[in-house]
Enzyme design. Sequence first.
Site, PDB file in Angstrom:
ATOM      1  N   HIS A 246      -9.089   4.401  -0.935  1.00 36.12           N
ATOM      2  CA  HIS A 246      -7.756   3.789  -0.788  1.00 36.12           C
ATOM      3  C   HIS A 246      -7.499   2.766  -1.889  1.00 36.12           C
ATOM      4  O   HIS A 246      -7.450   1.570  -1.625  1.00 36.12           O
ATOM      5  CB  HIS A 246      -7.655   3.162   0.612  1.00 36.12           C
ATOM      6  CG  HIS A 246      -6.352   2.496   0.906  1.00 36.12           C
ATOM      7  ND1 HIS A 246      -5.150   2.931   0.388  1.00 36.12           N
ATOM      8  CD2 HIS A 246      -6.049   1.407   1.680  1.00 36.12           C
ATOM      9  CE1 HIS A 246      -4.176   2.138   0.829  1.00 36.12           C
ATOM     10  NE2 HIS A 246      -4.702   1.210   1.599  1.00 36.12           N
TER      11      HIS A 246
ATOM     12  N   CYS B 288       0.834  -1.214   0.000  1.00 36.88           N
ATOM     13  CA  CYS B 288       0.000   0.000   0.000  1.00 36.88           C
ATOM     14  C   CYS B 288       0.861   1.253   0.000  1.00 36.88           C
ATOM     15  O   CYS B 288       0.346   2.356  -0.158  1.00 36.88           O
ATOM     16  CB  CYS B 288      -0.911   0.017   1.216  1.00 36.88           C
ATOM     17  SG  CYS B 288      -1.968  -1.424   1.290  1.00 36.88           S
TER      18      CYS B 288
END
Lengths: 378, 378
Positions: free
Chosen positions: B326, B81
């Site tokens: 996200h 991420c």
Amino acid sequence: MVYVNGAGFTKIGLLWEYSLEDLAVEAALKALEDSEVKSVDAIVVGNMTSGVMNSQENLGAVIADSLGMAGVPSIKVEAACGSGGAAIMWAAISIMSGLFDSALVIGVEKMTDVTDIPDQTSALATAANARYESSLGASFPSLNALIMREYMKEHGLSEEDFAHLPILMHKNAVDAKHAQLRFRISLEDYLKSPYISEPLRLLDSSPIGDGAAALVISSRRADESVEISGFGAATDVVSICQRDDLTRLRSVELAAKRALKMAHLEIRDIDLVQIHDAFSVMGYLNLEALGLVERGKAHIRVEGGDFNRDGWLPVNPEGGLKARGHPVGATGVYQVAEIYLQLSDRAGRCQVEGAETAIAVNIGGTGSNASVHILRRC
Amino acid sequence: MVYVNGAGFTKIGLLWEYSLEDLAVEAALKALEDSEVKSVDAIVVGNMTSGVMNSQENLGAVIADSLGMAGVPSIKVEAACGSGGAAIMWAAISIMSGLFDSALVIGVEKMTDVTDIPDQTSALATAANARYESSLGASFPSLNALIMREYMKEHGLSEEDFAHLPILMHKNAVDAKHAQLRFRISLEDYLKSPYISEPLRLLDSSPIGDGAAALVISSRRADESVEISGFGAATDVVSICQRDDLTRLRSVELAAKRALKMAHLEIRDIDLVQIHDAFSVMGYLNLEALGLVERGKAHIRVEGGDFNRDGWLPVNPEGGLKARGHPVGATGVYQVAEIYLQLSDRAGRCQVEGAETAIAVNIGGTGSNASVHILRRC
């Protein structure tokens, strides 16, 4: 200036006893030991398929952690089979920036723990265009077979003309302790080997294997340093159906031009070559893209011995992708690690005499990306 | 010096009509248009799961090609991420090297075309340690739930204490046109939301979404340039079971220290913050690691309004990972793109008044890697 100060690698093969991390750690520790460096400012990992094949992304952190180096910035660079070369180039860029004094580059691929779906061929096909190639069933053997067929048609070649490169590569690999396929093959063996995707045969194809190679690079010159004098990278159209010339590696041409310009050299100044012979036809196209042979004539020059270890210009003295082996994301790092050993006179039975400068070509896909590095004896 | 000269991004959401390349191209063209730059010297793509989720590696070449920029060097950087932040940092390094004048950074993730196995949760779990975490069934919600439970125990917190951050993030996202979840939530909504992995609730969790963000960075300053004054990255032990402190993000501490040192700033000089609130507890740990709150006290400060858009120190004025969205490998690029708009007074209804300097924290895994960027109004 950027220097290679140490190199290490594992044997290449079906290394069931090694995990992905084990491979990376062995190569990295050897490189660190070779360079006498204790710590580095950054780690750059070249790898293509750890997500698909090993269910492991976040590979930069995983490998830093496995090395006991948690804390050090670490990323994975992915550029298909060109991942290793790309990792070296971006690590070298970071040294040139002045931000880091030293970096550890690790190319690693663990290809033999994939049990069923996706198999290795499907995993490798993620380097092709998912929309126009792999989703329609194209695999790398089949894409290379199409290119080979076109190349044969353009230049009026026979299948036999492709045997010379794998024959030379297998001969060279006999002397390389870390090589995966350390046996000679004959023209007869080649012609007897089965088609993978006609006209491309098993003995045109590099093997599936596990392996890792590592380099310590630095802004500081040490006793056995070899200079990275130039590098360059380029991309090309990914789907071969969208290229205007199926048998020309424009990415390699462009990357080599950039690297030579940076090194203030011309291709005739080069004494030793590493090409990306994932398939025989790709090997020939590499030689053409570097301007070392006329288009369609590579087979004659290989057969004539020009690229033998003691020939006009030695190519892949350790056996290349075909016989040394091709753990995809690691290959570009193997190429430069081997040049480093050659230019510091430590290549053992593979040693080429008197080489001062060397070039390495690492490509991804069917040449949709390429990186080229030029190294010089200090 | 390195400057951000343009930014672009897509809306975040379940964008069924966009492919992976479509997302990247839309964001990149917007950034190029915004910067008035026609060509760049390199492309760096931040992406985590294109191999596993989209059967597409070689993503650097694929995106360069999709942009009509075949030829330009292009790689994918993967750091889970944290891929987007890592991509920005390595692109900035390349500008600092002097080798490239300009670079295009693209963070992209296409998460909604995954039909069955591996599903998104499994694909994201490749950011955990495959040997010690994901292969034993640990997913990111469950790993964060363990951290949350430990954090509650250490500081005597209730579940309600975690509601304040998502409530603020949802409130902020209402004003962000590109945000995925543009609605307010109440404490009651939070407490009614189902557990994903007890004590972690649905409303502690950032959503799955598609998106891409892009930046044009350069050594040349233009009218609306924002300076990248500092950056830093770090790794940490990957498996949380092997960390000595489960509720401390050492990678963020180290990366922030490096970035602040490079920028010659201290954390008290910062006017605007982007934190990586993939889960509420991670958001709190981010604030602690930056030294902005005492350990265990973040919830009090968030509830008190300190981090509101008009508060003591605005945090995630566009709604953060929780509500802006996200798309994993794109997130770090969204953060910096949003800072760029803020510091050039173009953030619309999300605008924070008078901010001169800003910091962005992007992490991978449960903090096993982190990158921090500091930007300053020119």
